[in-house]
Write an enzyme that holds these catalytic residues in place. Structure first.
Site, PDB file in Angstrom:
ATOM      1  N   LYS A  70       0.812  -1.232   0.000  1.00  0.00           N
ATOM      2  CA  LYS A  70       0.000   0.000   0.000  1.00  0.00           C
ATOM      3  C   LYS A  70       0.839   1.273   0.000  1.00  0.00           C
ATOM      4  CE  LYS A  70      -4.319  -1.678   1.944  1.00  0.00           C
ATOM      5  NZ  LYS A  70      -5.309  -1.603   3.003  1.00  0.00           N
ATOM      6  N   ASP A 106      -9.967   3.260   1.915  1.00  0.00           N
ATOM      7  CA  ASP A 106     -10.057   2.566   3.215  1.00  0.00           C
ATOM      8  C   ASP A 106     -10.692   3.442   4.295  1.00  0.00           C
ATOM      9  OD1 ASP A 106      -8.956   0.101   2.553  1.00  0.00           O
ATOM     10  OD2 ASP A 106      -6.908   0.729   3.015  1.00  0.00           O
TER      11      ASP A 106
HETATM   12  P1  ATR Z   1      -2.005  -2.761   7.918  1.00  0.00           P
HETATM   13  O1  ATR Z   1      -1.553  -2.185   6.608  1.00  0.00           O
HETATM   14  O2  ATR Z   1      -2.916  -3.941   7.756  1.00  0.00           O
HETATM   15  O3  ATR Z   1      -2.557  -1.725   8.847  1.00  0.00           O
HETATM   16  P2  ATR Z   1       0.553  -2.754   9.263  1.00  0.00           P
HETATM   17  O4  ATR Z   1       0.889  -1.469   8.584  1.00  0.00           O
HETATM   18  O5  ATR Z   1       1.577  -3.828   9.324  1.00  0.00           O
HETATM   19  O6  ATR Z   1      -0.705  -3.427   8.574  1.00  0.00           O
HETATM   20  O7  ATR Z   1       0.029  -2.397  10.738  1.00  0.00           O
HETATM   21  C1  ATR Z   1      -0.328  -3.372  11.663  1.00  0.00           C
HETATM   22  C2  ATR Z   1      -0.819  -2.688  12.951  1.00  0.00           C
HETATM   23  O8  ATR Z   1      -1.150  -3.713  13.901  1.00  0.00           O
HETATM   24  C3  ATR Z   1       0.230  -1.815  13.636  1.00  0.00           C
HETATM   25  O9  ATR Z   1      -0.402  -0.768  14.314  1.00  0.00           O
HETATM   26  C4  ATR Z   1       0.871  -2.810  14.616  1.00  0.00           C
HETATM   27  O10 ATR Z   1       1.517  -2.211  15.729  1.00  0.00           O
HETATM   28  P3  ATR Z   1       3.058  -1.701  15.588  1.00  0.00           P
HETATM   29  O11 ATR Z   1       3.004  -0.389  14.873  1.00  0.00           O
HETATM   30  O12 ATR Z   1       3.537  -1.596  16.985  1.00  0.00           O
HETATM   31  O13 ATR Z   1       3.777  -2.782  14.796  1.00  0.00           O
HETATM   32  C5  ATR Z   1      -0.347  -3.552  15.081  1.00  0.00           C
HETATM   33  N1  ATR Z   1      -0.045  -4.887  15.633  1.00  0.00           N
HETATM   34  C6  ATR Z   1       0.213  -6.019  14.932  1.00  0.00           C
HETATM   35  N2  ATR Z   1       0.421  -7.064  15.785  1.00  0.00           N
HETATM   36  C7  ATR Z   1       0.277  -6.566  17.052  1.00  0.00           C
HETATM   37  C8  ATR Z   1       0.352  -7.130  18.371  1.00  0.00           C
HETATM   38  N3  ATR Z   1       0.611  -8.432  18.551  1.00  0.00           N
HETATM   39  N4  ATR Z   1       0.141  -6.314  19.427  1.00  0.00           N
HETATM   40  C9  ATR Z   1      -0.141  -5.005  19.250  1.00  0.00           C
HETATM   41  N5  ATR Z   1      -0.230  -4.410  18.032  1.00  0.00           N
HETATM   42  C10 ATR Z   1      -0.025  -5.173  16.949  1.00  0.00           C
END
Ligand code: ATR
Length: 283
Positions: A70, A106
């Protein structure tokens, strides 16, 4: 479907096998009698530039982009609509006679799904969990719509960066919180809406949630953009606390409907798209 004059649309991402987009768009094309088809194409990160070249060569009429492309796609397009340039991420591209134009549906899709259920978010206190691609788009749309926003993220620096970008670009102040239990519980007190825009709770980790019932209050609206499963652990906790719940199907359908309208210039058959997505989820 006739192959002469067939317009081809695609989803580009990795993984894409579980995507609900092909059945959703193909049902919409059929309902309107359009000679169009939509396919999901797995494109690993290192092939994104080649894939976009391929799209130009094959004259694919439009496409969606999902994880992990993206943001990476932004520099490969010819033009960005305001929805995409504001957010810095693209989920929809229109091929306008060889010119690739990026959009982001989105945020608007999530906002429509939310306002359909609770009315205007203006002056509502909202806590948004996440600061990734999806959360960024939602944060911009909510801020523009007048919500009072707190962004809570595991990596607090990402939440801070997003808050300051919104402040810079829109002149709207946004609060930031960590996921620390005490801090998050404090941030959730007396708010109107909690939105999960992280991937936490998504299958196969369907037993996970960042917020439990004891941190919520009666009447709280809890909205989870995860749709696999539809009834996430977060939404089950919300029910236990006496809250109202909104699942991720609405955002999926509305962001898709907006993309459909950008591509075809026709009003999207929302009910048809929702039914097709639901059927696929149950199947
Ligand atoms: P997307 O494009 O689907 O939003 P992304 O950019 O990888 O995917 O973002 C994933 C989000 O989920 C982020 O806010 C991530 O937190 P971080 O910025 O700290 O990485 C959050 N996230 C994913 N797994 C997590 C977990 N186990 N606990 C807390 N937050 C999580």
């Amino acid at each position: 479907m006739k192959s002469a004059n067939l317009k081809l649309f695609a989803l580009i991402g990795d993984p894409v096998e579980q995507s609900l987009s092909p059945p959703m768009y193909n049902a919409a094309f059929r309902a309107l009698g359009l000679n169009c088809a939509y396919v999901a194409l797995r494109v690993p990160k290192q092939f994104l530039t080649d894939a976009i070249g391929g799209i130009r060569a094959l004259n694919i009429a439009g496409f969606n982009i999902t994880t992990p492309h993206k943001i990476g796609i932004v520099g490969l397009l010819d033009e960005l609509d305001e929805s995409a340039s504001l957010v810095g991420a693209v989920n929809t591209v229109k091929n306008d006679r060889g010119k690739l134009i990026g959009f982001n549906t989105d945020g608007e899709g999530a906002l429509r799904a939310l306002e359909e259920k609770v009315g205007s978010v203006r002056e509502k206190e909202v806590v948004l969990l996440g600061a990734g691609g999806a959360a960024r788009a939602i944060a911009f749309s909510l801020s523009k719509a007048g919500a009072r926003l707190t962004i809570a993220n595991r990596t607090v620096s990402r939440a801070k960066a997003l808050a300051s970008t919104i402040e810079q670009k829109l002149g709207i102040e946004v609060e930031v919180a960590s996921l620390n239990r005490a801090e998050l519980t404090g941030a959730l007190k007396n708010i109107d809406v909690l939105i999960n825009a992280t991937s936490v709770g998504m299958s196969p980790n369907a037993d996970q949630t960042l917020v439990s019932a004891s941190m919520m209050h009666r009447g709280l609206v809890v909205y989870d953009i995860v749709y696999e499963p539809l009834r996430t652990k977060l939404l089950r906790e919300a029910r236990r606390a006496g809250g109202r719940t909104i699942d991720g199907l609405g955002m999926l359908v509305h962001q898709g409907a907006l993309a459909f309208e950008i591509w075809t210039g026709k009003r999207a058959p929302i009910k048809v798209m929702e039914a097709a997505a639901k059927r696929e989820l149950r199947g």
